[in-house]
Design a protein around this motif. Structure first.
Motif, PDB file in Angstrom:
ATOM      1  N   GLY A 149       0.816  -1.206   0.000  1.00  0.00           N
ATOM      2  CA  GLY A 149       0.000   0.000   0.000  1.00  0.00           C
ATOM      3  C   GLY A 149       0.849   1.253   0.000  1.00  0.00           C
ATOM      4  N   ILE A 150       1.912   1.261   0.787  1.00  0.00           N
ATOM      5  CA  ILE A 150       2.816   2.417   0.823  1.00  0.00           C
ATOM      6  C   ILE A 150       3.327   2.725  -0.583  1.00  0.00           C
ATOM      7  N   TYR A 151       3.776   1.685  -1.262  1.00  0.00           N
ATOM      8  CA  TYR A 151       4.324   1.899  -2.607  1.00  0.00           C
ATOM      9  C   TYR A 151       3.249   2.464  -3.536  1.00  0.00           C
ATOM     10  N   SER A 152       2.036   1.939  -3.454  1.00  0.00           N
ATOM     11  CA  SER A 152       0.961   2.417  -4.326  1.00  0.00           C
ATOM     12  C   SER A 152       0.650   3.885  -4.063  1.00  0.00           C
ATOM     13  N   TYR A 153       0.538   4.235  -2.777  1.00  0.00           N
ATOM     14  CA  TYR A 153       0.116   5.589  -2.424  1.00  0.00           C
ATOM     15  C   TYR A 153       1.222   6.621  -2.614  1.00  0.00           C
ATOM     16  N   LEU A 154       2.470   6.142  -2.701  1.00  0.00           N
ATOM     17  CA  LEU A 154       3.592   7.039  -2.959  1.00  0.00           C
ATOM     18  C   LEU A 154       4.126   6.876  -4.378  1.00  0.00           C
ATOM     19  N   ALA A 155       3.294   6.312  -5.261  1.00  0.00           N
ATOM     20  CA  ALA A 155       3.761   6.000  -6.621  1.00  0.00           C
ATOM     21  C   ALA A 155       4.283   7.235  -7.349  1.00  0.00           C
ATOM     22  N   VAL A 156       3.559   8.340  -7.229  1.00  0.00           N
ATOM     23  CA  VAL A 156       3.985   9.565  -7.923  1.00  0.00           C
ATOM     24  C   VAL A 156       5.306  10.053  -7.346  1.00  0.00           C
ATOM     25  N   THR A 157       5.423  10.087  -6.017  1.00  0.00           N
ATOM     26  CA  THR A 157       6.662  10.530  -5.361  1.00  0.00           C
ATOM     27  C   THR A 157       7.825   9.609  -5.702  1.00  0.00           C
ATOM     28  N   ILE A 158       7.599   8.287  -5.679  1.00  0.00           N
ATOM     29  CA  ILE A 158       8.659   7.332  -6.003  1.00  0.00           C
ATOM     30  C   ILE A 158       9.121   7.507  -7.450  1.00  0.00           C
ATOM     31  N   GLY A 159       8.177   7.812  -8.340  1.00  0.00           N
ATOM     32  CA  GLY A 159       8.544   8.086  -9.723  1.00  0.00           C
ATOM     33  C   GLY A 159       9.504   9.267  -9.832  1.00  0.00           C
ATOM     34  N   HIS A 160       9.253  10.324  -9.034  1.00  0.00           N
ATOM     35  CA  HIS A 160      10.124  11.503  -9.056  1.00  0.00           C
ATOM     36  C   HIS A 160      11.482  11.217  -8.427  1.00  0.00           C
TER      37      HIS A 160
END
Length: 494
Positions: free
Chosen positions: A67-78
């Motif tokens: 869930g963490i990865y999904s909800y931070l997907a945009v941030t992780i992409g950056h």
């Protein structure tokens, strides 16, 4: 008449049966011996609840991590991918999300048969350690700006470790609960596994919202995103402690005793048994899990990104609505478990699949309307059929297989479906929207998945209130055991 197992009375000459009725009664008794008190497992309520707690916590941690990865997907992409096109960064982030699911079948192939051979408890402890380690290490990876190419490489490496360890988690946890639970309450106790799923997702979403509001977008992108991943370390130690305190399940202990008595070893034979003798059940498992996972990931993983990227909805507002939806589902999931113990698993599965077929399009119309009330109503419309699946699936899937291949078959079937259809859901939906330009593609995808799942429901057997295949009948009290024995004979053997 040929030698071997005698045929059923219905296949015999009625005249022969009438002439030799005592003989055929003796044959029937030998083929279906009556239960003795020692053939029935009486569960200890406290032990069952400890087992449920330990298994559910691991499941909560698994979905907290994902869930963490999904909800931070945009941030992780950056953070982890080169700057440029925002859509490409998001697709790269979701592709890395999907990578973990591509190795889940390998984890299932390894941990599942191992759990059938050495025990559920040992394997579940190992998967807990590896899962926590993979998540914790993601929180330590330097950004792309710091180490360039190696940032996404390390991210993928630890996502692979997460995925491999998770391959043994759901199959083991659901098997663990199913084999501990009494037959009449398997749906209820199994629903706690999915309560853990919802708790993991809700905790992840709530933590991301709280950190974003407290730190702001800039600080979150600098270092705040690391905090949720680092939390996985201590959570993993707590889960490991709880799991190591438990004994093996009664069903596995009995299987070990039988194999020792008969000097049987299963080493090297599990995969052949699963893929050759169990292929029809394995196929049913894959189809059910594929349909369930597509609907599951669409709502609980992809929806915040959909609201933000496709409908320009505020990040925090979308996550807060999802958290509220999940809290409602958490209040309902155990009641669904009780209900499927009473009326059966198939009606609840059919209601869930049918609900997605009927409600997906109206729900996405409401989401696109954009107001707080409309988005909330749309999420709840998708959540209600999902909770029918959540509260039932963890009792259905373990019952598909016999004790000696349950962990392995379920791990392989579940993770194959999760790999091909579950983890790829955000990526596929994002690609379909980009390809077609239609924001209704998530609804179409869910409808197709649920339609296929509904067909699979028709072919599964009803297993509510029945012993697991290859296991003794399991009851909550000694009184129930006595009643079960005396119901078949007036002179029970104790």
């Amino acid at each position: 008449m040929t030698t071997g197992t005698p045929p059923d009375d219905a296949a015999l000459d009625p005249e022969a049966v009438r002439r030799h009725r005592p003989l055929f009664r003796a044959i029937a008794r030998r083929k279906n011996p009556k239960l003795r008190r020692t053939d029935i497992t009486v569960t200890d309520e406290k032990t069952v609840r400890r087992a449920v707690k330990a298994a559910s916590l691991g499941n909560a941690m698994e979905w907290f991590d994902f869930g963490i990865y999904s909800y931070l997907a945009v941030t992780i992409g950056h953070v982890f991918f080169p700057s440029g096109n925002d859509t490409m960064q998001l697709l790269s982030s979701f592709a890395t999300f999907a990578v973990a699911f591509l190795v889940r079948p390998l984890g299932g192939l390894y941990f599942g048969p191992l759990g059938d051979r050495v025990g559920r408890k040992k394997v579940l402890a190992l998967t807990m350690i590896l899962m926590a380690l993979g998540t914790f290490c993601i929180g330590l990876i330097p950004s792309y700006a710091s180490i360039g190419f190696w940032a996404p490489v390390l991210l993928i490496l630890f996502r692979l470790l997460q995925g491999f360890s998770t391959g043994g988690e759901y199959g083991g946890a659901s098997t663990f609960i199913a084999e501990y639970a009494p037959d009449k309450k398997r749906g209820y106790f199994g629903s706690f596994l999915e309560l853990g799923t919802l708790a993991g997702y809700a905790s992840a979403a709530a933590l991301v919202v709280a950190l974003t509001e407290w730190l702001g977008d800039g600080t979150m992108e600098d270092w705040g995103w690391r905090v949720p991943f680092l939390v996985a370390g201590p959570l993993g130690l707590v889960g490991l402690y709880l799991r190591l305190k438990l004994e093996e399940t009664p069903a596995f202990q009995r299987l070990e005793e039988e194999m020792a008595d008969e000097h049987i070893t299963s080493e090297g034979t599990e995969l052949k048994e699963i893929f050759v003798a169990q292929w029809q059940r394995l196929l049913l498992c894959v189809v059910l899990v594929a349909a369930y996972n597509i609907c599951h990931y669409m709502l609980l993983s992809y929806m915040p990104t959909y609201l933000t990227d496709e409908l320009d909805y505020d990040d925090s507002h979308g996550l807060l609505i999802l958290v509220g939806t999940m809290v409602v589902l958490m209040c309902l999931v155990n009641q669904v478990g009780r209900l499927n113990d009473r009326i059966g698993r198939k009606p609840l599965l059919a209601a869930g699949m049918g609900g997605f077929i009927l409600l997906s399009v109206p729900a996405f119309w409401l989401l696109q309307e954009g107001s707080f009330a409309a988005v909330t109503a749309g999420m709840l419309m998708l959540g209600l059929p999902l909770v029918c699946l959540l509260g039932t699936m963890s009792a259905v899937l373990p019952a598909l297989f016999a004790t000696n291949v349950r962990y392995g078959s379920l791990s392989i079937g579940y993770n194959l479906a999760a790999s091909l259809f579950g983890g790829t859901t955000p990526l596929v939906i994002t690609g379909l929207i980009s390809l077609t330009g239609s924001d209704m593609m998530p609804a179409v995808y869910a409808i197709v998945a649920a339609s296929v799942g509904l067909v699979a429901v028709v072919f599964i057997k009803e297993t509510a209130r029945q012993p697991l295949e290859g296991s003794q009948p399991s009851v909550s009290t000694h009184k129930e055991a006595v009643e079960m024995v005396t119901s078949q004979t007036q002179d029970p053997t104790f």
